[in-house]
Motif scaffolding. Structure first.
Motif, PDB file in Angstrom:
ATOM      1  N   TYR A 132      32.609  12.683  66.063  1.00 16.54           N
ATOM      2  CA  TYR A 132      31.656  13.436  65.229  1.00 16.54           C
ATOM      3  C   TYR A 132      32.205  14.821  64.874  1.00 16.54           C
ATOM      4  CZ  TYR A 132      27.785  16.617  64.357  1.00 16.54           C
ATOM      5  OH  TYR A 132      26.990  17.608  63.828  1.00 16.54           O
ATOM      6  N   SER A 177      26.852   3.566  64.461  1.00 16.48           N
ATOM      7  CA  SER A 177      25.601   4.152  63.957  1.00 16.48           C
ATOM      8  C   SER A 177      25.856   5.470  63.244  1.00 16.48           C
ATOM      9  CB  SER A 177      24.627   4.395  65.112  1.00 16.48           C
ATOM     10  OG  SER A 177      24.368   3.191  65.779  1.00 16.48           O
ATOM     11  N   LEU A 178      26.737   6.283  63.814  1.00 17.79           N
ATOM     12  CA  LEU A 178      27.077   7.573  63.200  1.00 17.79           C
ATOM     13  C   LEU A 178      27.674   7.364  61.808  1.00 17.79           C
ATOM     14  CD1 LEU A 178      27.535  10.700  63.477  1.00 17.79           C
ATOM     15  CD2 LEU A 178      29.800  10.127  64.404  1.00 17.79           C
ATOM     16  N   ARG A 180      27.315   4.844  59.787  1.00 17.71           N
ATOM     17  CA  ARG A 180      26.292   4.340  58.867  1.00 17.71           C
ATOM     18  C   ARG A 180      25.399   5.492  58.392  1.00 17.71           C
ATOM     19  NH1 ARG A 180      23.627   0.271  62.084  1.00 17.71           N
ATOM     20  NH2 ARG A 180      25.378  -1.097  61.773  1.00 17.71           N
ATOM     21  N   GLU A 181      25.023   6.339  59.330  1.00 22.17           N
ATOM     22  CA  GLU A 181      24.129   7.454  59.005  1.00 22.17           C
ATOM     23  C   GLU A 181      24.832   8.465  58.090  1.00 22.17           C
ATOM     24  OE1 GLU A 181      21.006   7.373  59.873  1.00 22.17           O
ATOM     25  OE2 GLU A 181      20.614   9.271  58.838  1.00 22.17           O
ATOM     26  N   VAL A 184      25.221   7.707  54.315  1.00 23.25           N
ATOM     27  CA  VAL A 184      24.072   8.014  53.443  1.00 23.25           C
ATOM     28  C   VAL A 184      24.197   9.434  52.894  1.00 23.25           C
ATOM     29  CG1 VAL A 184      21.557   8.245  53.375  1.00 23.25           C
ATOM     30  CG2 VAL A 184      22.611   6.468  54.808  1.00 23.25           C
ATOM     31  N   GLU A 185      24.589  10.348  53.767  1.00 24.94           N
ATOM     32  CA  GLU A 185      24.668  11.754  53.363  1.00 24.94           C
ATOM     33  C   GLU A 185      25.940  12.057  52.567  1.00 24.94           C
ATOM     34  OE1 GLU A 185      23.015  14.734  55.402  1.00 24.94           O
ATOM     35  OE2 GLU A 185      22.270  13.606  57.118  1.00 24.94           O
ATOM     36  N   GLY A 245      29.663   2.924  55.038  1.00 26.31           N
ATOM     37  CA  GLY A 245      28.699   2.658  56.109  1.00 26.31           C
ATOM     38  C   GLY A 245      28.852   1.278  56.719  1.00 26.31           C
TER      39      GLY A 245
END
Ligand SMILES: NC(=O)c1ccc[n+]([C@@H]2O[C@H](COP(=O)([O-])OP(=O)(O)OC[C@H]3O[C@@H](n4cnc5c(N)ncnc54)[C@H](O)[C@@H]3O)[C@@H](O)[C@H]2O)c1
Length: 257
Positions: A132, A177-178, A180-181, A184-185, A245
């Motif tokens: 991250y 999950s990170l 994929r999230e 979006v952004e 994603g």
């Protein structure tokens, strides 16, 4: 026939020549394979790792074969090292287009009864938090240029739930999950972020399991770093511009989702 279709097919979607990539954990195993394949495709590779000796060896071999590659000592858990690596890529090659988050560690087959809190914290930090944080250091560069390709290496352990090392599996699930999230952004800035979740690959990381699972792999063999590197090269190229994603699972058909 649609004229645009004809013109479009002349565009080389797989062309990566002249792009610049950072590959973390590039000294050994899958990371070394990714660095080698990207360099072979004409990418300027910034190869980072904490194991200086193996890194020099890998980078030396790729450079001797004609690849454009630079070794950097970078511990992904040290913010100053991450900043130094990004600055080197920008200063030496003038741009940064691709980030491959490959560096990671495993717990050696830990069962839950043997788990300690420090071990849990160590792997969650290394395999998820550091991914991250590396992304967030590169994000301003990609956002400003309105382009970037991020490829995160997760693991089948995140999906199948049968490899032990629950801290490793949880961190690798977090990477999926990170990604994929963030997809979006990031999409509005043309920053693509995808995940590769390999099955068993012949590296030192899987030595305890070697020979155990081959019977469960449809293609009849454990994967090689090259198998994973080819997936990464696809996700780094324009050929994958309709992917973000997503999680791709090179695993020889050992499990299918
Ligand atoms: N080998 C497999 O079967 C398999 C399967 C699924 C996923 N993976 C994933 O593939 C990736 C590569 O694994 P591998 O099998 O090549 O293992 P490996 O141990 O050979 O390579 C991992 C590399 O990461 C480096 N590294 C570790 N901590 C670091 C840090 N703090 N900073 C910078 N570099 C660091 C190591 O020095 C090493 O060179 C990992 O993300 C792993 O979780 C491997």
């Amino acid at each position: 026939m649609n004229k645009n279709y004809v013109i479009d097919t002349m565009f080389d979607y797989f062309q990566l020549e002249g792009k610049t990539a950072i590959v973390t954990g590039a000294a050994n195993g899958i990371g070394a394979g990714i660095a080698s394949m990207l360099a072979g495709l004409g990418v300027n590779v910034v190869a980072c790792d904490i194991e200086d000796g193996p890194l020099e060896k890998t980078v030396g071999a790729i450079a001797a074969a004609g690849g454009e590659i630079t070794a950097v000592h970078c511990d992904i858990s040290v913010p100053a090292d991450v900043e130094k690596t990004i600055a080197l890529a920008l200063n030496k090659y003038g741009a940064l287009h691709i980030l491959v988050n490959n560096a990671a560690g495993c717990g050696g087959g830990k069962k839950i009864d043997d788990m300690t809190d420090p071990e849990w914290d160590r792997l969650i930090n290394l395999n998820l938090t550091c991914v991250y944080k590396f992304i967030m250091k590169v994000y301003p560069v990609f956002k400003a240029q309105k382009y970037g390709k991020i490829v995160n290496i997760s693991s089948g352990a995140a999906i199948t739930g049968d490899w032990s090392d629950p801290h490793y599996a949880a961190a690798k699930g977090g990477v999926i999950s990170l990604s994929r999230e963030l997809a979006v952004e990031f999409a509005k800035d043309h920053i693509y972020i995808n995940t590769v979740a390999p099955g068993l690959v012949q590296t030192r990381m899987v030595l305890p399991w070697e020979g155990v699972e081959e019977n469960n792999i449809l293609v009849g063999r454990i994967g090689t770093p090259k198998d994973i590197a080819a997936t990464v090269a696809f996700l780094a190229s324009a050929a994958s511009d309709y992917f973000t994603g997503q999680t791709i699972c090179p695993n020889g058909g050992s499990w299918m989702y």
